[in-house]
Design a protein around this motif. Structure first.
Motif, PDB file in Angstrom:
ATOM      1  N   LYS A 125      36.579  41.629  36.184  1.00  0.00           N
ATOM      2  CA  LYS A 125      35.286  41.442  35.524  1.00  0.00           C
ATOM      3  C   LYS A 125      34.881  42.735  34.814  1.00  0.00           C
ATOM      4  O   LYS A 125      34.070  43.503  35.294  1.00  0.00           O
ATOM      5  N   ARG A 181      35.657  37.877  31.621  1.00  0.00           N
ATOM      6  CA  ARG A 181      36.645  38.490  32.515  1.00  0.00           C
ATOM      7  C   ARG A 181      38.002  38.485  31.828  1.00  0.00           C
ATOM      8  O   ARG A 181      38.323  37.564  31.096  1.00  0.00           O
ATOM      9  N   THR A 241      38.819  34.668  30.780  1.00  0.00           N
ATOM     10  CA  THR A 241      38.083  33.623  31.491  1.00  0.00           C
ATOM     11  C   THR A 241      36.617  34.019  31.395  1.00  0.00           C
ATOM     12  O   THR A 241      36.264  35.136  31.768  1.00  0.00           O
ATOM     13  N   ASP A 266      42.083  38.398  32.179  1.00  0.00           N
ATOM     14  CA  ASP A 266      43.157  37.957  33.067  1.00  0.00           C
ATOM     15  C   ASP A 266      44.432  38.718  32.709  1.00  0.00           C
ATOM     16  O   ASP A 266      44.744  38.899  31.529  1.00  0.00           O
ATOM     17  N   THR A 280      42.337  38.558  37.669  1.00  0.00           N
ATOM     18  CA  THR A 280      41.162  38.521  36.811  1.00  0.00           C
ATOM     19  C   THR A 280      40.231  39.668  37.179  1.00  0.00           C
ATOM     20  O   THR A 280      39.901  39.849  38.349  1.00  0.00           O
ATOM     21  N   SER A 296      48.082  35.691  38.476  1.00  0.00           N
ATOM     22  CA  SER A 296      47.081  36.017  37.472  1.00  0.00           C
ATOM     23  C   SER A 296      45.998  36.817  38.182  1.00  0.00           C
ATOM     24  O   SER A 296      45.470  36.380  39.201  1.00  0.00           O
TER      25      SER A 296
END
Length: 176
Positions: free
Chosen positions: A117, A102, A94, A104, A115, A113
């Motif tokens: 960073k 990012r 993402t 996932d 995520t 999910s």
């Protein structure tokens, strides 16, 4: 004062987060490993069964090791999550522009999910643990439409060639 307000907000959010509770029931642990955390102080959880996003921002720790990911929310009274690689079906991407990628982690067992960073170390973990990067379309179909994840064979070729893997990560980041 701002830190205290943020901490209270995190506690209130987490205490009512069904998405976190699902993961805690499946993968919660009382102790954390001694693996050093990567440069990521945030993670976000979405879930097929629950609306919204649970965010642990600024106080979280993420640890990667062969065969598992460990997430520590950083809030009092919350356990760490130790998720075996065998429970992560795919990695995805993402991206909010090129400067904010990012990774996932798709976890069918809980419909979650997660995520994180941190693109490079997370993608390295995915590669090392033979977790293919799913297309943006397949990820959206699973997360938002309740579709099935594709068979592993669909993405098997990228696990033999890091260049193909990185190209799919880039395409996924673009939403393809």
């Amino acid at each position: 004062m701002r830190l205290l307000t943020a901490l209270i907000g995190t506690l209130l959010l987490a205490s009512c987060s069904e998405s976190y509770r699902d993961l805690d029931r499946a993968f919660g642990q009382d102790e954390t490993s001694n693996t050093p955390p990567i440069a990521a102080d945030s993670f976000f959880i979405t879930n097929l069964k629950h609306q919204g996003v649970t965010s642990f921002h600024g106080i979280a720790k993420v640890r990667v090791s062969p065969g598992r990911i460990e997430l520590t929310p950083g809030a009092p009274f919350m356990r760490s999550l130790s998720i075996p690689a065998s429970n992560i079906a795919y990695c995805g991407m993402t991206c909010f522009g090129t400067s904010d990628p990012r990774v996932d982690l798709l976890i069918p067992r809980t419909g979650s999910s997660i995520t994180v960073k941190n693109k490079r170390e997370m993608l390295d973990w995915c590669w090392d643990n033979k977790k293919a990067v799913i297309s943006g379309a397949d990820e959206r179909n699973w997360e938002y439409k309740g579709g099935s994840l594709p068979p592993q064979s669909k993405y098997a070729a990228q696990l033999d060639d890091r260049t193909v893997f990185e190209k799919q990560a880039y395409q996924s980041c673009l939403g393809y």
